[in-house]
Design a protein around this motif. Structure first.
Motif, PDB file in Angstrom:
ATOM      1  N   PRO A  37      43.320  45.131  43.610  1.00 24.60           N
ATOM      2  CA  PRO A  37      43.797  44.983  44.983  1.00 24.60           C
ATOM      3  C   PRO A  37      42.735  44.417  45.923  1.00 24.60           C
ATOM      4  O   PRO A  37      43.072  43.732  46.885  1.00 24.60           O
ATOM      5  CB  PRO A  37      44.170  46.429  45.379  1.00 24.60           C
ATOM      6  N   THR A  38      41.447  44.660  45.646  1.00 27.49           N
ATOM      7  CA  THR A  38      40.419  44.188  46.572  1.00 27.49           C
ATOM      8  C   THR A  38      40.199  42.688  46.469  1.00 27.49           C
ATOM      9  O   THR A  38      39.418  42.138  47.222  1.00 27.49           O
ATOM     10  CB  THR A  38      39.089  44.893  46.290  1.00 27.49           C
ATOM     11  N   SER A  39      40.870  42.040  45.497  1.00 27.29           N
ATOM     12  CA  SER A  39      40.630  40.610  45.355  1.00 27.29           C
ATOM     13  C   SER A  39      41.279  39.812  46.477  1.00 27.29           C
ATOM     14  O   SER A  39      41.030  38.630  46.622  1.00 27.29           O
ATOM     15  CB  SER A  39      41.151  40.106  44.016  1.00 27.29           C
ATOM     16  N   ALA A  40      42.153  40.463  47.256  1.00 30.97           N
ATOM     17  CA  ALA A  40      42.761  39.767  48.382  1.00 30.97           C
ATOM     18  C   ALA A  40      41.665  39.365  49.366  1.00 30.97           C
ATOM     19  O   ALA A  40      40.789  40.146  49.690  1.00 30.97           O
ATOM     20  CB  ALA A  40      43.777  40.665  49.065  1.00 30.97           C
ATOM     21  N   GLY A  41      41.730  38.127  49.840  1.00 28.84           N
ATOM     22  CA  GLY A  41      40.735  37.668  50.791  1.00 28.84           C
ATOM     23  C   GLY A  41      39.666  36.798  50.176  1.00 28.84           C
ATOM     24  O   GLY A  41      38.885  36.181  50.885  1.00 28.84           O
ATOM     25  N   MET A  66      32.434  40.098  44.992  1.00 29.37           N
ATOM     26  CA  MET A  66      32.605  41.370  44.277  1.00 29.37           C
ATOM     27  C   MET A  66      31.528  42.367  44.663  1.00 29.37           C
ATOM     28  O   MET A  66      31.776  43.566  44.773  1.00 29.37           O
ATOM     29  CB  MET A  66      32.570  41.123  42.766  1.00 29.37           C
ATOM     30  N   LEU A  67      30.318  41.863  44.875  1.00 33.13           N
ATOM     31  CA  LEU A  67      29.207  42.766  45.188  1.00 33.13           C
ATOM     32  C   LEU A  67      29.338  43.335  46.595  1.00 33.13           C
ATOM     33  O   LEU A  67      29.134  44.533  46.816  1.00 33.13           O
ATOM     34  CB  LEU A  67      27.877  42.007  45.041  1.00 33.13           C
ATOM     35  N   LYS A 127      31.692  46.093  41.887  1.00 37.00           N
ATOM     36  CA  LYS A 127      30.246  45.971  42.113  1.00 37.00           C
ATOM     37  C   LYS A 127      29.505  45.902  40.777  1.00 37.00           C
ATOM     38  O   LYS A 127      28.546  45.160  40.624  1.00 37.00           O
ATOM     39  CB  LYS A 127      29.747  47.157  42.929  1.00 37.00           C
ATOM     40  N   VAL A 128      29.986  46.709  39.806  1.00 36.08           N
ATOM     41  CA  VAL A 128      29.361  46.690  38.478  1.00 36.08           C
ATOM     42  C   VAL A 128      29.629  45.362  37.783  1.00 36.08           C
ATOM     43  O   VAL A 128      28.738  44.768  37.184  1.00 36.08           O
ATOM     44  CB  VAL A 128      29.891  47.872  37.629  1.00 36.08           C
ATOM     45  N   VAL A 129      30.873  44.882  37.919  1.00 35.95           N
ATOM     46  CA  VAL A 129      31.246  43.638  37.238  1.00 35.95           C
ATOM     47  C   VAL A 129      30.485  42.445  37.816  1.00 35.95           C
ATOM     48  O   VAL A 129      30.279  41.444  37.133  1.00 35.95           O
ATOM     49  CB  VAL A 129      32.774  43.434  37.342  1.00 35.95           C
TER      50      VAL A 129
END
Lengths: 259, 69
Positions: free
Chosen positions: A5-9, A206-207, A215-217
């Motif tokens: 879900p955080t990939s939006a934006g 991502m970070l 953050k890990v990825v």
């Protein structure tokens, strides 16, 4: 990015990222690759002129390096492909193309510059048109227009195949070769730089904006970014080599009936 | 799930050049293994074949961006 879900934006890199005008905008602008091209051309001229000004029989370190580049273009490209008898008038062209393409490609991964000039289609088109003009003019000057047209069809073909082969070969000579020459260099540089952009932007997103898992990825993402940067060094050399190799192959065809 | 089908098409079209490049370098490796002294000549031919094969993948990338816009 399915189920994250955080990939939006996140805005993935697009061809628009390569449009970087410095002065002006729209139809007429001095862009970053133009500036870079002028800079690299001046730098290559300066290095070559200053480096070959005082030549000695026993080369110093600088002369040794320049002779290495020149020797590579002359021996492993020019002499091997065109042949020692005919290569001399083309050595300047081959060396100029090789150094120009190589330096401009390496600019794509040079820190602080990081823009491969040839990722804008206009620059490889100019190089390809120059090569195209050289091999066509050389062909016509050596074999005449009739000889050039005759050369297109290999001897011993059945009569009904001659017009088909003639049209295909003419198309190859006039259209396909320059287009592939330009598109190959452009595509490699563009795709490589887009990948770099994707991993840099993706890792940063991502970070800084992702959840704990992202953050890990982001760590392997940055690792891949470094890996692709190293890969780009290889691609830079390969594309410069390939451009000169194909140029000399096209020129070598002018003298094909010699041996 | 949203996205551009052109990119999926590019992924599919990259299979062909991928197989081709693999075949070329397989032939190059076995050629050098059989006749190590022919390495220089084979290298030029292999890179030429690699480039001619790779160009289709490169066209694919250009077209994928053209049609995704």
């Amino acid at each position: 990015m399915i189920g994250v879900p955080t990939s939006a934006g996140f805005v993935p890199p697009s061809p628009a990222d390569f449009w970087q005008p410095l002065i002006g905008d729209g139809g007429f602008a001095i862009t970053r690759p133009m500036f870079l091209m002028v800079l690299t051309t001046a730098a290559i001229c300066l290095v070559l002129v200053l480096g070959t000004r005082r030549l000695t029989l026993v080369p110093g370190r600088g002369q040794w390096a320049l002779e290495g580049v020149y020797g590579f273009v002359r021996n492993s490209v020019g002499r091997d492909v065109i042949g020692a008898a005919h290569v001399r008038p083309y050595l300047g062209l081959l060396l100029a193309i090789f150094t120009l393409v190589l330096v401009n490609n390496v600019m794509g991964i040079t820190p602080l510059v990081q823009y491969p000039t040839f990722s804008r289609i206009g620059f490889p088109i100019v190089l390809a048109v120059a090569v195209w003009a050289v091999y066509l003019v050389a062909h016509v000057r050596r074999n005449g227009l009739i000889g050039f047209l005759k050369h297109l069809v290999p001897p011993g073909l059945p009569v009904f195949a001659v017009p088909v082969v003639f049209v295909l070969e003419l198309l190859t000579f006039l259209v396909i070769r320059p287009v592939t020459l330009a598109l190959r260099l452009f595509g490699n540089m563009f795709a490589g730089h887009t990948l770099l952009l994707l991993f840099a932007l993706g890792g940063e997103f991502m970070l800084l904006h992702g959840g704990a898992f992202l953050k890990v990825v982001s760590v392997p993402t940055f690792a891949i970014f470094f890996f692709i940067t190293a890969f780009e060094i290889l691609v830079s050399f390969l594309q410069a080599y390939v451009f000169v190799l194909l140029t000399s192959l096209y020129i070598a065809e002018v003298y094909a009936d010699d041996h | 799930m949203t996205g551009s089908l052109a990119i999926v098409g590019y992924g599919l079209s990259a299979i062909g050049p991928g197989v081709g490049v693999g075949l070329i370098f397989a032939a190059y490796v076995s050629g050098v293994a059989r006749q190590p002294e022919a390495r220089g000549m084979l290298q030029t031919i292999a890179i030429l074949g690699f480039v001619l094969c790779e160009q289709f993948a490169i066209f694919g990338i250009a077209l994928a961006f053209v049609f995704s816009g």
